[in-house]
Design a protein around this motif. Sequence first.
Motif, PDB file in Angstrom:
ATOM      1  N   THR A  32       0.853  -1.198   0.000  1.00  0.00           N
ATOM      2  CA  THR A  32       0.000   0.000   0.000  1.00  0.00           C
ATOM      3  C   THR A  32       0.884   1.242   0.000  1.00  0.00           C
ATOM      4  O   THR A  32       1.809   1.348   0.806  1.00  0.00           O
ATOM      5  N   VAL A  33       0.600   2.150  -0.918  1.00  0.00           N
ATOM      6  CA  VAL A  33       1.397   3.382  -1.045  1.00  0.00           C
ATOM      7  C   VAL A  33       0.475   4.596  -1.148  1.00  0.00           C
ATOM      8  O   VAL A  33      -0.685   4.479  -1.553  1.00  0.00           O
ATOM      9  N   ASN A  34       1.045   5.754  -0.789  1.00  0.00           N
ATOM     10  CA  ASN A  34       0.283   6.998  -0.946  1.00  0.00           C
ATOM     11  C   ASN A  34       1.019   8.041  -1.783  1.00  0.00           C
ATOM     12  O   ASN A  34       0.390   8.970  -2.295  1.00  0.00           O
ATOM     13  N   TRP A  35       2.330   7.893  -1.967  1.00  0.00           N
ATOM     14  CA  TRP A  35       3.075   8.928  -2.696  1.00  0.00           C
ATOM     15  C   TRP A  35       2.918   8.710  -4.191  1.00  0.00           C
ATOM     16  O   TRP A  35       3.838   8.217  -4.869  1.00  0.00           O
ATOM     17  N   GLY A  49       6.662   7.652  -5.379  1.00  0.00           N
ATOM     18  CA  GLY A  49       7.857   7.444  -4.567  1.00  0.00           C
ATOM     19  C   GLY A  49       7.828   6.038  -3.997  1.00  0.00           C
ATOM     20  O   GLY A  49       6.900   5.681  -3.282  1.00  0.00           O
ATOM     21  N   VAL A  50       8.868   5.245  -4.328  1.00  0.00           N
ATOM     22  CA  VAL A  50       8.909   3.844  -3.877  1.00  0.00           C
ATOM     23  C   VAL A  50      10.175   3.612  -3.057  1.00  0.00           C
ATOM     24  O   VAL A  50      11.289   3.921  -3.505  1.00  0.00           O
ATOM     25  N   LYS A  51       9.964   3.035  -1.874  1.00  0.00           N
ATOM     26  CA  LYS A  51      11.032   2.781  -0.915  1.00  0.00           C
ATOM     27  C   LYS A  51      12.162   1.974  -1.553  1.00  0.00           C
ATOM     28  O   LYS A  51      11.924   0.918  -2.138  1.00  0.00           O
ATOM     29  N   LYS A  55      10.836  -4.787  -1.806  1.00  0.00           N
ATOM     30  CA  LYS A  55      10.671  -5.787  -2.869  1.00  0.00           C
ATOM     31  C   LYS A  55       9.991  -5.147  -4.089  1.00  0.00           C
ATOM     32  O   LYS A  55      10.312  -5.464  -5.238  1.00  0.00           O
ATOM     33  N   LEU A  56       9.037  -4.267  -3.796  1.00  0.00           N
ATOM     34  CA  LEU A  56       8.352  -3.555  -4.883  1.00  0.00           C
ATOM     35  C   LEU A  56       9.363  -2.809  -5.751  1.00  0.00           C
ATOM     36  O   LEU A  56       9.309  -2.874  -6.977  1.00  0.00           O
ATOM     37  N   PHE A  82      -1.928  -4.765   3.154  1.00  0.00           N
ATOM     38  CA  PHE A  82      -0.768  -4.677   2.259  1.00  0.00           C
ATOM     39  C   PHE A  82       0.348  -3.795   2.816  1.00  0.00           C
ATOM     40  O   PHE A  82       1.205  -3.332   2.083  1.00  0.00           O
ATOM     41  N   PHE A  83       0.358  -3.613   4.156  1.00  0.00           N
ATOM     42  CA  PHE A  83       1.515  -2.989   4.794  1.00  0.00           C
ATOM     43  C   PHE A  83       2.542  -4.061   5.126  1.00  0.00           C
ATOM     44  O   PHE A  83       3.699  -3.779   5.348  1.00  0.00           O
ATOM     45  N   TYR A 158       2.129   8.922   6.295  1.00  0.00           N
ATOM     46  CA  TYR A 158       3.396   8.464   5.703  1.00  0.00           C
ATOM     47  C   TYR A 158       3.925   9.705   5.030  1.00  0.00           C
ATOM     48  O   TYR A 158       3.455  10.106   3.976  1.00  0.00           O
TER      49      TYR A 158
HETATM   50  C1  FMN Z   1       0.354   4.686   5.558  1.00  0.00           C
HETATM   51  C2  FMN Z   1       1.475   4.076   4.755  1.00  0.00           C
HETATM   52  C3  FMN Z   1       1.793   4.609   3.507  1.00  0.00           C
HETATM   53  C4  FMN Z   1       2.851   4.080   2.744  1.00  0.00           C
HETATM   54  N1  FMN Z   1       3.197   4.673   1.563  1.00  0.00           N
HETATM   55  C5  FMN Z   1       4.262   4.217   0.879  1.00  0.00           C
HETATM   56  C6  FMN Z   1       4.693   4.855  -0.330  1.00  0.00           C
HETATM   57  O1  FMN Z   1       4.127   5.839  -0.785  1.00  0.00           O
HETATM   58  N2  FMN Z   1       5.763   4.322  -0.964  1.00  0.00           N
HETATM   59  C7  FMN Z   1       6.425   3.224  -0.506  1.00  0.00           C
HETATM   60  O2  FMN Z   1       7.390   2.777  -1.142  1.00  0.00           O
HETATM   61  N3  FMN Z   1       6.038   2.592   0.622  1.00  0.00           N
HETATM   62  C8  FMN Z   1       4.984   3.072   1.319  1.00  0.00           C
HETATM   63  N4  FMN Z   1       4.609   2.443   2.477  1.00  0.00           N
HETATM   64  C9  FMN Z   1       5.309   1.228   2.879  1.00  0.00           C
HETATM   65  C10 FMN Z   1       4.776   0.051   2.065  1.00  0.00           C
HETATM   66  O3  FMN Z   1       3.417  -0.212   2.389  1.00  0.00           O
HETATM   67  C11 FMN Z   1       5.636  -1.220   2.327  1.00  0.00           C
HETATM   68  O4  FMN Z   1       6.955  -0.903   2.117  1.00  0.00           O
HETATM   69  C12 FMN Z   1       5.167  -2.252   1.346  1.00  0.00           C
HETATM   70  O5  FMN Z   1       4.318  -3.122   2.029  1.00  0.00           O
HETATM   71  C13 FMN Z   1       6.251  -2.937   0.573  1.00  0.00           C
HETATM   72  O6  FMN Z   1       7.087  -3.685   1.381  1.00  0.00           O
HETATM   73  P1  FMN Z   1       8.071  -4.822   0.768  1.00  0.00           P
HETATM   74  O7  FMN Z   1       8.018  -4.709  -0.725  1.00  0.00           O
HETATM   75  O8  FMN Z   1       9.437  -4.516   1.322  1.00  0.00           O
HETATM   76  O9  FMN Z   1       7.522  -6.127   1.271  1.00  0.00           O
HETATM   77  C14 FMN Z   1       3.581   2.971   3.246  1.00  0.00           C
HETATM   78  C15 FMN Z   1       3.266   2.426   4.497  1.00  0.00           C
HETATM   79  C16 FMN Z   1       2.252   2.980   5.258  1.00  0.00           C
HETATM   80  C17 FMN Z   1       1.960   2.395   6.618  1.00  0.00           C
END
Ligand code: FMN
Length: 160
Positions: A32-35, A49-51, A55-56, A82-83, A158
């Motif tokens: 789940t993402v918001n950016w 914006g992706v962390k 894994k994503l 999906f967090f 976030y």
């Molecule tokens: C409220 C909330 C918003 C989020 N928004 C983002 C986002 O915009 N971009 C991002 O990369 N991760 C975001 N995350 C984190 C992702 O949900 C988390 O990294 C995702 O489940 C992928 O994890 P993985 O691929 O390492 O398993 C957010 C988490 C929370 C709790």
Amino acid sequence: MDEGVKKRVLRLLTYGLYVLTARDGEEIAAGTVNWLSQASFQPPLVMLGVKRDSKLHELIEKSGMMAVNILAADQKEVAAAFFKPSQVEGDKINGYSFEEAPNSRAPLLIDLPAWFEARVVESVKKGDHTVFVAEVIEVGLRRADAKPLEMWDTGWFYGG
Ligand SMILES: Cc1cc2nc3c(=O)[nH]c(=O)nc-3n(C[C@H](O)[C@H](O)[C@H](O)COP(=O)(O)O)c2cc1C
């Protein structure tokens, strides 16, 4: 700059919430993402914006594609599912049924009202998240009357 005020100011930006998915071969990621925002009409571009250590991020880089599943206002519990790291069991991911997107084969969650697929055209690596600019290449609308889930209404943050 005052760090506390910076946090409060940036948290006043408004967002939607989306389940972002990607696939490379048989490897699947979802989160789940918001950016995320549209960034051009022609061609239709989005930016997100992706962390960097997710894994994503890995699978978007490898495949050059992604799918965005748009959550409805009453689907906060789907967003919460999906967090955590994604797990596929049969035709379900994190407990929700999915089908394959036509181009990327990334998961499309069938309970969600709308989706699109996008192909990466640029990536900007300046911070702890990569900004992917991607062109929308396919769309689907399952429920035209659905209202989108808005971040502010969830009480989650976030950003900041
Ligand atoms: C409220 C909330 C918003 C989020 N928004 C983002 C986002 O915009 N971009 C991002 O990369 N991760 C975001 N995350 C984190 C992702 O949900 C988390 O990294 C995702 O489940 C992928 O994890 P993985 O691929 O390492 O398993 C957010 C988490 C929370 C709790």
